[in-house]
Design a protein around this motif. Structure first.
Motif, PDB file in Angstrom:
ATOM      1  N   HIS A  31      56.861 -87.649 -27.735  1.00 58.58           N
ATOM      2  CA  HIS A  31      55.529 -87.665 -28.349  1.00 58.58           C
ATOM      3  C   HIS A  31      54.527 -87.040 -27.398  1.00 58.58           C
ATOM      4  O   HIS A  31      54.762 -86.915 -26.192  1.00 58.58           O
ATOM      5  CB  HIS A  31      55.111 -89.099 -28.692  1.00 58.58           C
ATOM      6  CG  HIS A  31      55.135 -90.035 -27.519  1.00 58.58           C
ATOM      7  ND1 HIS A  31      54.067 -90.200 -26.659  1.00 58.58           N
ATOM      8  CD2 HIS A  31      56.121 -90.850 -27.044  1.00 58.58           C
ATOM      9  CE1 HIS A  31      54.381 -91.075 -25.723  1.00 58.58           C
ATOM     10  NE2 HIS A  31      55.627 -91.491 -25.922  1.00 58.58           N
ATOM     11  N   LEU A  32      53.399 -86.655 -27.947  1.00 55.66           N
ATOM     12  CA  LEU A  32      52.317 -86.111 -27.138  1.00 55.66           C
ATOM     13  C   LEU A  32      51.812 -87.179 -26.179  1.00 55.66           C
ATOM     14  O   LEU A  32      51.893 -88.380 -26.460  1.00 55.66           O
ATOM     15  CB  LEU A  32      51.175 -85.628 -28.031  1.00 55.66           C
ATOM     16  CG  LEU A  32      51.471 -84.448 -28.958  1.00 55.66           C
ATOM     17  CD1 LEU A  32      50.279 -84.202 -29.879  1.00 55.66           C
ATOM     18  CD2 LEU A  32      51.792 -83.198 -28.168  1.00 55.66           C
ATOM     19  N   THR A  33      51.294 -86.729 -25.052  1.00 54.34           N
ATOM     20  CA  THR A  33      50.802 -87.680 -24.064  1.00 54.34           C
ATOM     21  C   THR A  33      49.653 -88.512 -24.624  1.00 54.34           C
ATOM     22  O   THR A  33      48.864 -88.041 -25.461  1.00 54.34           O
ATOM     23  CB  THR A  33      50.323 -86.944 -22.792  1.00 54.34           C
ATOM     24  OG1 THR A  33      49.794 -87.900 -21.871  1.00 54.34           O
ATOM     25  CG2 THR A  33      49.229 -85.939 -23.111  1.00 54.34           C
ATOM     26  N   SER A  34      49.566 -89.736 -24.157  1.00 52.74           N
ATOM     27  CA  SER A  34      48.469 -90.615 -24.557  1.00 52.74           C
ATOM     28  C   SER A  34      47.273 -90.473 -23.617  1.00 52.74           C
ATOM     29  O   SER A  34      46.239 -91.117 -23.835  1.00 52.74           O
ATOM     30  CB  SER A  34      48.940 -92.073 -24.555  1.00 52.74           C
ATOM     31  OG  SER A  34      49.445 -92.433 -23.282  1.00 52.74           O
ATOM     32  N   GLU A  35      47.407 -89.646 -22.579  1.00 47.65           N
ATOM     33  CA  GLU A  35      46.308 -89.429 -21.640  1.00 47.65           C
ATOM     34  C   GLU A  35      45.185 -88.646 -22.319  1.00 47.65           C
ATOM     35  O   GLU A  35      45.431 -87.734 -23.109  1.00 47.65           O
ATOM     36  CB  GLU A  35      46.784 -88.652 -20.411  1.00 47.65           C
ATOM     37  CG  GLU A  35      47.849 -89.356 -19.597  1.00 47.65           C
ATOM     38  CD  GLU A  35      47.302 -90.523 -18.802  1.00 47.65           C
ATOM     39  OE1 GLU A  35      46.070 -90.590 -18.615  1.00 47.65           O
ATOM     40  OE2 GLU A  35      48.100 -91.380 -18.393  1.00 47.65           O
ATOM     41  N   GLU A  36      43.933 -89.039 -22.011  1.00 51.61           N
ATOM     42  CA  GLU A  36      42.781 -88.284 -22.494  1.00 51.61           C
ATOM     43  C   GLU A  36      42.597 -87.080 -21.580  1.00 51.61           C
ATOM     44  O   GLU A  36      42.159 -87.217 -20.449  1.00 51.61           O
ATOM     45  CB  GLU A  36      41.526 -89.162 -22.505  1.00 51.61           C
ATOM     46  CG  GLU A  36      41.574 -90.299 -23.501  1.00 51.61           C
ATOM     47  CD  GLU A  36      41.666 -89.817 -24.936  1.00 51.61           C
ATOM     48  OE1 GLU A  36      41.113 -88.734 -25.229  1.00 51.61           O
ATOM     49  OE2 GLU A  36      42.294 -90.509 -25.761  1.00 51.61           O
ATOM     50  N   LYS A  40      45.230 -80.793 -24.698  1.00 51.69           N
ATOM     51  CA  LYS A  40      46.465 -81.489 -25.072  1.00 51.69           C
ATOM     52  C   LYS A  40      47.264 -80.644 -26.057  1.00 51.69           C
ATOM     53  O   LYS A  40      48.483 -80.601 -26.001  1.00 51.69           O
ATOM     54  CB  LYS A  40      46.131 -82.851 -25.680  1.00 51.69           C
ATOM     55  CG  LYS A  40      47.339 -83.705 -26.002  1.00 51.69           C
ATOM     56  CD  LYS A  40      46.960 -85.043 -26.617  1.00 51.69           C
ATOM     57  CE  LYS A  40      46.152 -85.891 -25.675  1.00 51.69           C
ATOM     58  NZ  LYS A  40      45.934 -87.266 -26.213  1.00 51.69           N
ATOM     59  N   ILE A  41      46.558 -79.978 -26.965  1.00 53.68           N
ATOM     60  CA  ILE A  41      47.163 -79.002 -27.871  1.00 53.68           C
ATOM     61  C   ILE A  41      46.288 -77.756 -27.834  1.00 53.68           C
ATOM     62  O   ILE A  41      45.071 -77.845 -28.000  1.00 53.68           O
ATOM     63  CB  ILE A  41      47.263 -79.534 -29.309  1.00 53.68           C
ATOM     64  CG1 ILE A  41      48.165 -80.765 -29.372  1.00 53.68           C
ATOM     65  CG2 ILE A  41      47.793 -78.463 -30.248  1.00 53.68           C
ATOM     66  CD1 ILE A  41      48.290 -81.359 -30.765  1.00 53.68           C
ATOM     67  N   THR A  42      46.903 -76.604 -27.599  1.00 49.11           N
ATOM     68  CA  THR A  42      46.167 -75.335 -27.595  1.00 49.11           C
ATOM     69  C   THR A  42      46.833 -74.402 -28.604  1.00 49.11           C
ATOM     70  O   THR A  42      47.645 -74.818 -29.421  1.00 49.11           O
ATOM     71  CB  THR A  42      46.174 -74.698 -26.199  1.00 49.11           C
ATOM     72  OG1 THR A  42      47.517 -74.265 -25.874  1.00 49.11           O
ATOM     73  CG2 THR A  42      45.701 -75.680 -25.141  1.00 49.11           C
ATOM     74  N   THR A  43      46.496 -73.129 -28.544  1.00 41.54           N
ATOM     75  CA  THR A  43      47.099 -72.152 -29.460  1.00 41.54           C
ATOM     76  C   THR A  43      48.528 -71.791 -29.081  1.00 41.54           C
ATOM     77  O   THR A  43      49.248 -71.199 -29.882  1.00 41.54           O
ATOM     78  CB  THR A  43      46.258 -70.870 -29.492  1.00 41.54           C
ATOM     79  OG1 THR A  43      46.143 -70.357 -28.153  1.00 41.54           O
ATOM     80  CG2 THR A  43      44.873 -71.133 -30.053  1.00 41.54           C
ATOM     81  N   SER A  44      48.969 -72.141 -27.855  1.00 41.79           N
ATOM     82  CA  SER A  44      50.328 -71.776 -27.439  1.00 41.79           C
ATOM     83  C   SER A  44      51.020 -72.848 -26.604  1.00 41.79           C
ATOM     84  O   SER A  44      52.132 -72.624 -26.135  1.00 41.79           O
ATOM     85  CB  SER A  44      50.293 -70.471 -26.633  1.00 41.79           C
ATOM     86  OG  SER A  44      49.493 -70.616 -25.468  1.00 41.79           O
TER      87      SER A  44
END
Length: 253
Positions: A31-36, A40-44
């Motif tokens: 899963h994606l990190t729970s850190e702020e 966290k998600i970009t175009t690539s």
């Protein structure tokens, strides 16, 4: 009789492999990190949580932990792939999968250090995109996806354990140039009107200040002139007292 025995052995081997495979499925979903954190998600790229302590019961410290990245709609065909060795980053466009970020299991600390940010950025490398000597490059993802990932624990010959597939991960999509609205927005027009009104008011205020300054300066000048030049009498009126009249007044008295 030999044919029947051979078929039975093949079925037995198949059942055994299936049972072993079922036991090797680790109850963990990447899963994606729970850190702020920014990006966290970009175009690539996207950032995953590290699988710390996930494979501690099924793998040895020297086993390799790999990350498999695949297109979401292709994950059902992953089991039918002839070889994992061909899942290079450079062949992603044709294979729909690639393997990357291989480290030894000891790299994923167990127990986790609560003070440590343990994340993996998928798609962070750009220098190895076309480098065939780096087949397992962690290169940028070529499109918005969606993608799904899973972790594999492998020794030198086979897969020892694997995680579940993640949920679909969709990257940020950039706007196409033909979809960008170049027309001025209403709020920009409103801003222009407000700026014009403020400019006019500023000009009026400046004019009032100048007029006040001129009026005040002119009063000061008038006062100075009245002090330096006292009022003069009419030159046609001359008053004098005759000496003869004074003498007559003295004699009559």
């Amino acid at each position: 009789m030999m044919d029947v025995l051979a078929v039975s052995m093949v079925l037995l081997i198949g059942i055994t492999i299936h049972a072993v495979h079922a036991e090797e499925l680790v109850d963990y979903t990447p899963h994606l990190t729970s850190e702020e954190m920014a990006g966290k998600i970009t175009t690539s790229t996207f950032v995953l949580q590290q699988p710390n302590c996930v494979f501690k019961e099924v793998a040895s410290p020297t086993d390799q932990i790999w990350l498999v990245v695949g297109l979401s709609e292709a994950v059902q065909s992953f089991k039918n792939l002839p070889s994992l060795k061909n899942l290079t980053y450079q062949s992603f466009a044709t294979n729909d999968f690639y393997m990357t970020l291989n480290v030894t299991m000891s790299s994923y600390s167990c127990p986790e250090n609560p003070n440590e940010i343990a994340v993996l950025r998928v798609g962070a490398e750009t220098t190895c995109v076309t480098d065939l000597w780096r087949p397992y490059c962690n290169g940028p993802l070529p499109g918005p996806g969606p993608y799904r990932v899973r972790f594999l624990a492998m020794n030198s010959t086979s897969i020892k354990a694997e995680s579940k597939w993640s949920d679909p991960i969709t990257l940020i999509q950039g706007k196409s140039h033909d979809r960008i609205d170049v027309k001025p927005r209403r709020r920009r027009i409103g801003t222009t009107i407000i700026a014009t009104i403020l400019s006019i008011l500023s000009a009026i205020l400046l004019a009032a200040l100048i007029a006040t300054f001129i009026y005040k300066y002119s009063n000061i000048c008038d006062k100075q002139m009245s002090t330096n030049f006292p009022g003069m009498q009419d030159p046609t009126i001359v008053r004098y007292t005759s000496h003869q009249i004074l003498d007559q007044l003295s004699n009559n008295s």
